[in-house]
Write a protein that holds these residues in place. Structure first.
Motif, short mmCIF file in Angstrom:
data_model
loop_
_atom_site.label_atom_id
_atom_site.label_comp_id
_atom_site.label_asym_id
_atom_site.label_seq_id
_atom_site.Cartn_x
_atom_site.Cartn_y
_atom_site.Cartn_z
N PRO A 1 0.80 -1.23 0.00
CA PRO A 1 0.00 0.00 0.00
C PRO A 1 0.83 1.28 0.00
CG PRO A 1 -0.25 -1.22 2.06
CD PRO A 1 0.48 -2.10 1.13
N VAL A 2 1.90 1.31 0.79
CA VAL A 2 2.72 2.53 0.80
C VAL A 2 3.43 2.68 -0.54
CG1 VAL A 2 4.58 3.75 1.94
CG2 VAL A 2 3.04 2.36 3.28
N TRP B 1 1.40 18.11 -4.15
CA TRP B 1 1.20 17.18 -3.04
C TRP B 1 0.18 17.78 -2.08
CZ3 TRP B 1 3.55 12.76 -0.78
CH2 TRP B 1 3.37 12.62 0.58
N GLN C 1 -2.02 16.85 1.40
CA GLN C 1 -2.05 15.91 2.51
C GLN C 1 -3.30 15.03 2.49
OE1 GLN C 1 -1.78 18.04 6.15
NE2 GLN C 1 -0.47 16.52 7.10
N TRP D 1 -3.67 10.93 1.79
CA TRP D 1 -4.28 10.08 2.81
C TRP D 1 -5.40 9.26 2.20
CZ3 TRP D 1 -2.87 7.82 6.80
CH2 TRP D 1 -3.67 7.57 7.91
N PHE E 1 -3.94 6.55 0.14
CA PHE E 1 -3.47 5.50 1.03
C PHE E 1 -4.63 4.61 1.48
CE2 PHE E 1 -1.42 4.39 5.29
CZ PHE E 1 -0.65 3.40 4.73
N MET F 1 -4.99 0.64 0.95
CA MET F 1 -5.16 -0.29 2.06
C MET F 1 -6.37 -1.17 1.84
SD MET F 1 -3.21 -0.57 4.66
CE MET F 1 -1.77 0.17 5.37
N GLU G 1 8.07 -3.84 0.95
CA GLU G 1 6.77 -4.31 1.43
C GLU G 1 6.49 -5.73 0.96
OE1 GLU G 1 3.62 -1.08 2.31
OE2 GLU G 1 4.32 -0.75 0.29
N GLY H 1 8.23 -7.99 3.06
CA GLY H 1 7.72 -7.93 4.42
C GLY H 1 8.79 -7.72 5.46
N LEU I 1 8.26 10.64 4.11
CA LEU I 1 6.85 11.02 4.12
C LEU I 1 6.58 12.14 5.11
CD1 LEU I 1 5.16 7.57 3.70
CD2 LEU I 1 5.35 9.40 2.06
N GLU J 1 4.84 15.40 4.02
CA GLU J 1 3.55 15.71 4.61
C GLU J 1 3.57 17.08 5.29
OE1 GLU J 1 1.66 12.28 6.35
OE2 GLU J 1 0.84 13.51 7.92
N GLU J 2 4.68 17.37 5.96
CA GLU J 2 4.73 18.62 6.70
C GLU J 2 5.17 19.78 5.83
OE1 GLU J 2 3.38 18.79 9.25
OE2 GLU J 2 3.33 16.74 9.98
N ILE K 1 -10.75 -6.01 14.30
CA ILE K 1 -10.67 -4.66 13.73
C ILE K 1 -11.61 -3.66 14.42
CG2 ILE K 1 -11.22 -3.40 11.60
CD1 ILE K 1 -9.52 -5.39 10.11
N THR L 1 -0.64 11.49 10.02
CA THR L 1 -1.43 10.44 9.41
C THR L 1 -0.55 9.47 8.65
OG1 THR L 1 -1.79 12.02 7.64
CG2 THR L 1 -3.51 11.83 9.25
N LEU L 2 -0.38 9.74 7.38
CA LEU L 2 0.35 8.79 6.54
C LEU L 2 1.75 8.53 7.08
CD1 LEU L 2 0.52 7.13 3.97
CD2 LEU L 2 1.27 9.16 2.79
N THR M 1 1.80 6.39 10.22
CA THR M 1 1.55 4.98 9.93
C THR M 1 2.84 4.30 9.49
OG1 THR M 1 -0.60 5.63 9.08
CG2 THR M 1 0.11 3.39 8.63
N VAL M 2 3.51 4.94 8.54
CA VAL M 2 4.71 4.31 8.00
C VAL M 2 5.80 4.25 9.06
CG1 VAL M 2 6.46 4.49 6.22
CG2 VAL M 2 4.10 5.01 5.70
N VAL N 1 5.00 1.38 11.29
CA VAL N 1 5.23 0.09 10.61
C VAL N 1 6.72 -0.19 10.52
CG1 VAL N 1 5.05 -1.09 8.40
CG2 VAL N 1 3.06 0.06 9.35
N VAL O 1 5.20 -5.48 8.32
CA VAL O 1 4.23 -4.82 7.46
C VAL O 1 2.79 -5.21 7.80
CG1 VAL O 1 3.59 -4.49 5.03
CG2 VAL O 1 5.97 -4.70 5.66
N GLY P 1 0.12 -2.75 9.10
CA GLY P 1 -0.20 -1.54 8.33
C GLY P 1 -1.66 -1.14 8.42
N LEU P 2 -2.54 -2.06 8.07
CA LEU P 2 -3.94 -1.71 8.04
C LEU P 2 -4.50 -1.33 9.40
CD1 LEU P 2 -6.48 -1.48 6.20
CD2 LEU P 2 -7.06 -3.75 6.96
N MET Q 1 -3.25 2.05 10.42
CA MET Q 1 -3.85 3.13 9.65
C MET Q 1 -5.27 3.43 10.14
SD MET Q 1 -4.87 3.52 5.71
CE MET Q 1 -6.48 2.89 6.07
N LEU R 1 -5.08 5.23 13.50
CA LEU R 1 -4.65 6.62 13.40
C LEU R 1 -5.75 7.49 12.78
CD1 LEU R 1 -0.94 6.28 12.29
CD2 LEU R 1 -1.82 7.05 14.47
N MET R 2 -6.45 6.90 11.81
CA MET R 2 -7.50 7.68 11.17
C MET R 2 -8.63 7.97 12.14
SD MET R 2 -9.44 6.72 7.67
CE MET R 2 -8.05 6.09 6.83
#
Lengths: 773, 773
Positions: A269-270, A284, A286, A290, A293, A297, A539, A542, B274, B278-279, B340, B530-531, B534-535, B538, B544, B547-548, B551, B554-555
């Motif tokens: 996914p990443v 880009w 944010q 997301w 992503f 996922m 990924e 793994g 990332l 992101e920032e 989940i 966020t993204l 997550t990474v 992970v 890995v 990951g899901l 994510m 965090l969401m």
């Protein structure tokens, strides 16, 4: 030659449909001397040398800049904060749907291929076992070759006759789409159906291809379909997601779809997100990232979940992608510092082999463009390749005497005994007879000693040429897995040789590690992807431990490979003469300014323009402009007029269709006002101008463009340097950029082709020719 | 109150140095009535309510748009293709250096903290063991508290007295920098030294802090230093990398530095990339990203390598980051589908707790701004917190009777026996007495049953408030690790409770999994990344599979938390009234156009301007503009003049300093022509106008700006909507955007503050006030 070009190019149907459009009688009474497209076809040079020094004029640009006209602003202003929230939520819903459906498609492909390959294996194996003793192996060979050719024939026929754009991996096309080039029919439902069918046939047909590349294309089509809430092909409009019916929004969803495709293909996914960003997005955002992503996922999760049900292990989420590299445990295959130079050397080998692959494929593609252009020829070539692949594999298996003991747990899924003793299997057959995904996995993980060096060497050699011949056939298939397989084979060979040189070292003992590095090197040498590929590989294994070596290997492969030739996808994009915009303007292009780059003179319209003039301009096939600056003339002066807006061909066509004329508005006061919805309903397949009827009386009417034009187009002064123009154009994803003088008068227009024309060749800055290929 | 603001604000020193600059006699003979800054200070309202409805005018903007003046273009045009290649290579070299040095710094911090913590542990442990039996535990407590306070005092003193900007994690400041806001002194060498020293002291002092956040800041400083090839603080110029001395290039390197910092902190190179994107970066560039990734990789590799030497396991690359989550093997902790919903519930809890944390910390920060503003008070508060932390921990350990058997392999690194039987250790002490990194790891990986629920509950509660009190102290310290620790504690508690409810289920049995999810939820609830987060998670787990769930968690945490209050970093940015530009303009801002948004009237210069006028405008402290449109007047007309360029204050100052006057050029023909180098040498600390001597005669001279101004500034028409202006401004990283009418006459200027002013509040679009805080 013009015809040849037409047949092999990505957008051959566009030419045809264009011709059809012109075949209908012209309804608009245009008085201009009409050049029909057939004439202009005949008028152009008979023999267009098909090289990368050309830039085709047939590709249109997508427009990632919203036309902020009055209608648009009114709608946005009418919308409440809650409205925007709902939009945001529906974007998430759409991304979830995209991920879900992409995962389902991946799952479908996987299961069908598995079933077909299983059936084929059983039939052939029984046949071989029956004939091994009586010496009639040639019958088995023929059976195998015919089976394979039959699968491939079906796959090639649907691609060649129904949807040529579905050929290949689809990654170059998606790259172009995300870059902002409109490749006709690339995101249609029909393309998806043909693609999925085609990839199943070609993988089941035993070609040296993978099913991973096509997943990216499939994801993109799903995204383009779902996000529009309708299917134009099926003539079904669900009346949802109407807000997303424009290039800007659609691009974002297609990015998400491509990412979901990568994610489903590799369980990465990443890596999918990074692929989308690396290939496509220039701006880009944010929230967008997301969402992408999220789609990725969901896609890998869906695939994983349904495959676990299919495998009767519901809830065991261990197969996140179509390809599964198997578990690399850090303990068994940790690397040491002094191995890094070795990895870098392998990267260099991968770069060299990749460049060789690309050069051979380039020549082959040129050959195909010249001589293999008729669909039936293409189908025949595909069948030939299938038969040759089968024969070569068979011969290799036959002449190989690399017998290995069958493991106690029967780890080999398709073991072939052939001439080996009981309890043994033919190791070459494992490599050739399996699906390529299985072969990759066994090269990564089988015990040391499973393959002997000669087997690996021969396998690398034959598979290299087979894969090279196969890529570019008229079948849907990707090049990822064959590349990985070639690399894994010579990587494992490399590891075995290392172990035999330094007999004492226990860390050399595991050739699987070198197979992985070799696979990365070979793939990197061919496709030249960087960050995203590193993450995809990490990924897929793994295991984060391999991050640094894989990065170093990919970087070396890219540097070495780039020295000789571009990446495979870029070669194919160039061969199609697509006006592709790279990340930055060529380094030495500060010499050029907007004045030299722009197209001039520009066809402008007045704010209130005569309908006849508009129809004539739009009907003029020799120019075929798509954006027109709107100007106000200074009363009674002869000088060029001042810019006051920009209007698109598509908007004018909708206006003409709805007859938004000043005179009519006066007479029919009750007439419904034109809304943004009317433009959206026509998106993206706006009717051609020829299909719109305009009477002679109507030609005398006037049209007021004020409400519909974009009143604030981006502009640059004439002295702006090319890199600056480029940056603005690329960062905002523009389609038209107006060049003005210091009194805000229009002097030119910069479009994608004007910028893509300049590129850095061997001898400094070169200018490509524009051609009507 | 003005004074208070000054003391706590990030940029207090800028005010001071400004005042110093003004203390020197004015040398330029300006005739304007001079408002000294002191006057204007007195002139502003005494009591500025410190809330987020203000936007400070004191922050300047960075300029990510190259000023393409004649000098620049000449240099670019002179440069050959090889020159650009060399530049590209030096960019890679710089990134490698950045990664290497960041890794070294991380290694240094890690080893020193380890040593100090070890010494402290030995001393206290011996003391406790000595006094446990005689009942004099209060002496141990005092010893512990004094030791901790002493460490923290040193850390707080260097921060409070030498470099207040080094306080906190530094992430908000780097966010602002990458966003394009110039935070004074944020990337200086002194800041780095104080930051490193401060973080060592505060971690060794047992505060509830982590050393990870500060790494990001450290990496950024390293990048800013290395890329400029000189240190202004040390007055040392290596005469290399001169080409990189401008905001555009420096920003790119600072992104790489921040990424390298994340990478070293968490062993997460992809997460670092990332994070940076992101920032910070708004314009995604493939090569840049790849370089950033290279820096990240080198950084984690360097750290890993040197730590392996330090641990006498040279070449064993198993500690890629400062924090190591330990190995999560997929087999032991696989999750199942029906878990989940539980994970999502934990995400919601994390969001709620995070919001509570942020609100408490917000109130605390307001309190600090009001009352704790003098450095000595700040030091005392930090010491108080250290003493309280020690006391509370001690009390908790003392009253806890959670004894656990000591494992056979002595897995606990700092076991405390206390009142437990021989062969046992106090479990609460493990959580409190360790460095927080160790505690996190033991919460993730210790066997089920290691902690009893009461211990965990009490620990969560106390640590939550301690961490909340600690963040915002005048010490260098991050909030990542405390958040993870709180989350891991309640997550483990959650897992234990689950296991006790459903006694049969074996998959519930491992509370470590829930500790991980809890940690993610809590961290996500506080920082709302966020993204990238997550990474990072992970990569830090090295697995890995998670990951899901991570994510989703965090969401959920972000959605729930955002409902109440913003993320912690954003709160602190807002409290500083920084003009921060978000990704997009507020959704409902289509009502506004450039006309309403822009500053007007604009101070313009003529193409050939009188020196006196320029000096007077620059000396005018009441306006303090930084960019000036250059115009040509239509001869003899009174109307506003036409735009022909844009010149910056910094450029004018260099021109004045070198006395580039028309008259002098005529008289001294031999005079060296001003070069781009002169501007680069002055970058980034351009002298204030007051330090430049201009005689009365010179005031009558003229300056020709043609060669130095940017002749092609970006412009927009007045009718452009705010989102459109915003998009242009943000995508290109502009500092000034000129608003023109339809005849190309200057009508206004849009700067960062004009755009950051509008934000979406509870009641729709709100406008912040601009204030001289």
């Amino acid at each position: 030659m013009a015809n040849i070009t037409k047949k092999v190019s990505w957008s051959s149907r566009a030419d045809e449909s264009g011709a059809t459009g012109e075949g209908t009688p012209l309804l608009n009474g245009s008085e201009l001397p009409k050049y029909s497209r057939q004439d202009s076809l005949r008028g152009r040079p008979k023999e267009i040398p098909h090289n990368e020094k050309l830039l085709s004029l047939k590709f249109e640009s997508l427009d990632y800049d919203n036309s902020e006209n009055q209608l648009f602003l009114e709608e946005e202003r009418r919308m409440s904060y809650m409205g925007f929230r709902c939009l945001e939520i529906s974007r998430w819903v759409v991304c979830g749907l995209i991920g879900f459906m992409t995962g389902l498609i991946a799952c479908f492909i996987d299961i069908v291929v598995e079933k077909l390959a299983g059936v084929k294996y059983q039939v052939v194996k029984q046949n071989i076992e029956k004939f091994t003793e009586v010496g009639g192996l040639s019958i088995s060979l023929i059976l195998w070759a015919v089976l394979n050719s039959a699968f491939v024939m079906v796959g090639a026929i649907i691609v060649a006759f129904f949807e040529p754009i579905a050929a290949g991996s689809g990654i170059p096309q998606i790259k172009c789409y995300l870059n902002g080039v409109k490749i006709p029919r690339v995101v249609r439902l029909k393309t998806l159906v043909v693609k999925v069918g085609g990839v199943i046939c070609s993988v089941a047909g035993g070609l040296a291809v993978g099913k991973e590349g096509p997943m990216i294309h499939s994801g993109a089509v799903v995204a383009a379909g779902v996000s529009q809430g309708r299917s134009t092909s099926l003539k079904k409009d669900f009346k949802i997601f109407e807000y997303f019916r424009r290039d800007t929004e659609k691009r974002d969803f297609v990015s998400a779809g491509a990412a979901a495709g990568v994610s489903a293909a590799f369980g990465a996914p990443v890596g999918g997100v990074l692929f989308s960003l690396e290939e496509g997005a220039s701006f880009w955002n944010q929230m967008l990232t997301w969402r992408i992503f999220f789609a990725s996922m969901i896609s890998t999760f869906t695939l994983n979940f349904f495959l676990s049900i299919y495998n009767n292990k519901t809830g065991d989420l261990s197969s996140p992608g179509l390809i599964n590299f198997g578990r690399f445990e850090s303990d068994s295959v940790a690397y040491n510092l002094y191995e890094i130079p070795l990895f870098i050397a392998m990267g260099a080998i991968g770069g060299l082999l990749g460049a060789l692959f690309n050069i051979l494929n380039y020549w082959l593609t040129i050959f195909r463009i010249r001589y293999v252009h008729r669909p039936c020829l293409q189908v025949m070539e595909a069948m030939l390749v299938a038969a040759v692949t089968a024969t070569v594999s068979f011969a290799m298996i036959y002449f190989s005497n690399d017998c290995q003991p069958l493991g106690p747990d029967h780890a080999e899924e398709y073991p072939l005994q052939l001439f080996c003793a009981d309890g043994e299997y033919n190791s070459m057959a494992t490599a050739f007879f399996n699906t390529p995904e299985r072969s990759v996995r066994s090269l990564f993980h089988n015990q040391p000693g499973t393959y002997n060096p000669l087997t690996l060497g021969m396998f690398t050699l034959t598979y290299f040429f087979l894969a090279c011949w196969t890529y570019g056939l008229t079948v849907s298939a990707g090049v990822f897995i064959p590349s990985l397989l070639i690399g894994a084979a010579w990587g494992r060979l490399f590891g075995i040789l290392l172990a035999s040189i330094t007999s004492s070292g226990s860390i050399w003992a595991d050739p699987g590690k070198y197979a992985l590095i070799g696979a990365a090197a070979q793939l990197g040498g061919i496709v030249r992807m960087t960050l995203s590929l590193t993450v995809i590989m990490v990924e897929a294994t793994g295991n984060v431990t391999y991050g640094l070596p894989i990065m170093l290997v990919l970087m070396t492969a890219k540097i070495v490979g780039d020295y000789f030739v571009e990446g495979l996808y870029d070669i194919h994009i160039k061969l199609q003469s697509v006006p592709f915009l790279h990340w930055e303007a060529p380094a030495t292009s500060h010499w050029l300014t907007a004045r030299e780059v722009m197209s001039s003179p520009v066809t402008c319209f007045n704010r209130i323009e005569k309908v006849g003039t508009i129809v004539d301009v739009l009907s003029n096939t020799s120019t075929n402009h798509n954006g027109f600056p709107v100007v106000v003339h200074v009363a009674g002066s002869d000088e060029p007029a001042k810019l006051c807006g920009l209007i698109l061909r598509s908007q004018l066509i909708v206006l003409l269709k709805h007859k938004v004329f000043v005179e009519l508005a006066r007479s029919r006061l009750t007439q419904r006002k034109l809304q943004l919805k009317d433009f959206r309903d026509a998106y993206p397949r706006f009717p051609p101008i020829q299909s719109i009827h305009v009477s002679q009386d109507e030609r005398e009417c006037m049209m007021d463009l004020t409400e519909f034009m974009n009143p604030t187009p981006y502009t640059v002064p004439q002295e702006t340097s090319l890199p600056r123009v480029f940056k603005l154009f690329r960062a905002l994803g523009l389609r038209h950029l107006v060049v003005v003088d210091d009194e805000n008068k229009v002097v030119g227009l910069v479009t994608r082709k004007d910028l893509a024309r300049y590129h850095l060749g061997k001898h400094g800055l070169e200018e490509l020719q524009l051609a009507q290929t």
